[in-house]
Design a protein around this motif. Structure first.
Motif, PDB file in Angstrom:
ATOM      1  N   PHE A  69       0.837  -1.193   0.000  1.00  0.00           N
ATOM      2  CA  PHE A  69       0.000   0.000   0.000  1.00  0.00           C
ATOM      3  C   PHE A  69       0.868   1.237   0.000  1.00  0.00           C
ATOM      4  CE2 PHE A  69       0.882   0.754   4.441  1.00  0.00           C
ATOM      5  CZ  PHE A  69       1.104  -0.520   4.929  1.00  0.00           C
ATOM      6  N   GLN A 120      -2.612  -4.642   7.056  1.00  0.00           N
ATOM      7  CA  GLN A 120      -3.700  -5.103   6.203  1.00  0.00           C
ATOM      8  C   GLN A 120      -3.316  -4.779   4.769  1.00  0.00           C
ATOM      9  OE1 GLN A 120      -6.425  -6.746   7.290  1.00  0.00           O
ATOM     10  NE2 GLN A 120      -7.142  -7.023   5.209  1.00  0.00           N
ATOM     11  N   THR A 165      -3.595  -4.390   0.659  1.00  0.00           N
ATOM     12  CA  THR A 165      -4.637  -3.959  -0.278  1.00  0.00           C
ATOM     13  C   THR A 165      -5.072  -5.170  -1.099  1.00  0.00           C
ATOM     14  OG1 THR A 165      -2.944  -3.344  -1.886  1.00  0.00           O
ATOM     15  CG2 THR A 165      -3.732  -1.604  -0.412  1.00  0.00           C
ATOM     16  N   ASP A 166      -6.069  -5.002  -1.947  1.00  0.00           N
ATOM     17  CA  ASP A 166      -6.584  -6.114  -2.744  1.00  0.00           C
ATOM     18  C   ASP A 166      -5.589  -6.634  -3.770  1.00  0.00           C
ATOM     19  OD1 ASP A 166      -8.959  -5.952  -1.386  1.00  0.00           O
ATOM     20  OD2 ASP A 166      -9.957  -4.757  -2.918  1.00  0.00           O
ATOM     21  N   ARG A 167      -4.644  -5.770  -4.180  1.00  0.00           N
ATOM     22  CA  ARG A 167      -3.657  -6.154  -5.189  1.00  0.00           C
ATOM     23  C   ARG A 167      -2.290  -5.654  -4.754  1.00  0.00           C
ATOM     24  NH1 ARG A 167      -3.693  -5.067 -11.695  1.00  0.00           N
ATOM     25  NH2 ARG A 167      -2.198  -3.468 -11.208  1.00  0.00           N
ATOM     26  N   VAL A 168      -1.278  -6.504  -4.890  1.00  0.00           N
ATOM     27  CA  VAL A 168       0.082  -6.150  -4.474  1.00  0.00           C
ATOM     28  C   VAL A 168       1.080  -6.549  -5.560  1.00  0.00           C
ATOM     29  CG1 VAL A 168      -0.395  -6.396  -1.995  1.00  0.00           C
ATOM     30  CG2 VAL A 168       0.441  -8.366  -3.283  1.00  0.00           C
ATOM     31  N   TYR A 222      -3.319 -10.781  -6.676  1.00  0.00           N
ATOM     32  CA  TYR A 222      -4.504 -10.472  -5.875  1.00  0.00           C
ATOM     33  C   TYR A 222      -4.351 -11.130  -4.509  1.00  0.00           C
ATOM     34  CZ  TYR A 222      -6.634  -9.174 -10.314  1.00  0.00           C
ATOM     35  OH  TYR A 222      -6.903  -8.587 -11.528  1.00  0.00           O
TER      36      TYR A 222
END
Length: 70
Positions: free
Chosen positions: A9, A35, A37-40, A54
Motif C-alpha cells: 500500500f 492489512q 490492499t486487494d492487489r500487491v 490479488y
C-alpha cells in the motif's frame, strides 16, 4: 522459503517470506501487523518472481496471493 518484498500500500515495501509457490500463486508471511490492499506487487529475485497478485485471503501475519495472469 525465500525472502522477498511486496508493495502492499502507498508504495511501501514490506519484507515477506515467500512460501508454497505455484504457477498460480504463493503464500507469504510477514512480521508486521498490516492489512494488505486487494492487489500487491510481489518481487522475489532469487525465485525470479516479479508480478502483480490479488490478495485472496489474509490472516494476521500471512496472506494467500493469486498471480495476475497477463
Amino acid at each position: 522459503p525465500a525472502f522477498g518484498q511486496q508493495l502492499p500500500f502507498l508504495g511501501e515495501r514490506v519484507d515477506v517470506v515467500v512460501k508454497n509457490v505455484s504457477t498460480t500463486g504463493a503464500r507469504v508471511e510477514f512480521l508486521r501487523d498490516i492489512q494488505l490492499t486487494d492487489r500487491v506487487m510481489l518481487s522475489e529475485p532469487t525465485l525470479r518472481i516479479k508480478t502483480w497478485a490479488y490478495v485472496v485471503w489474509q490472516t494476521r501475519g500471512a496472506a494467500g496471493l493469486q498471480f495476475v495472469q497477463t
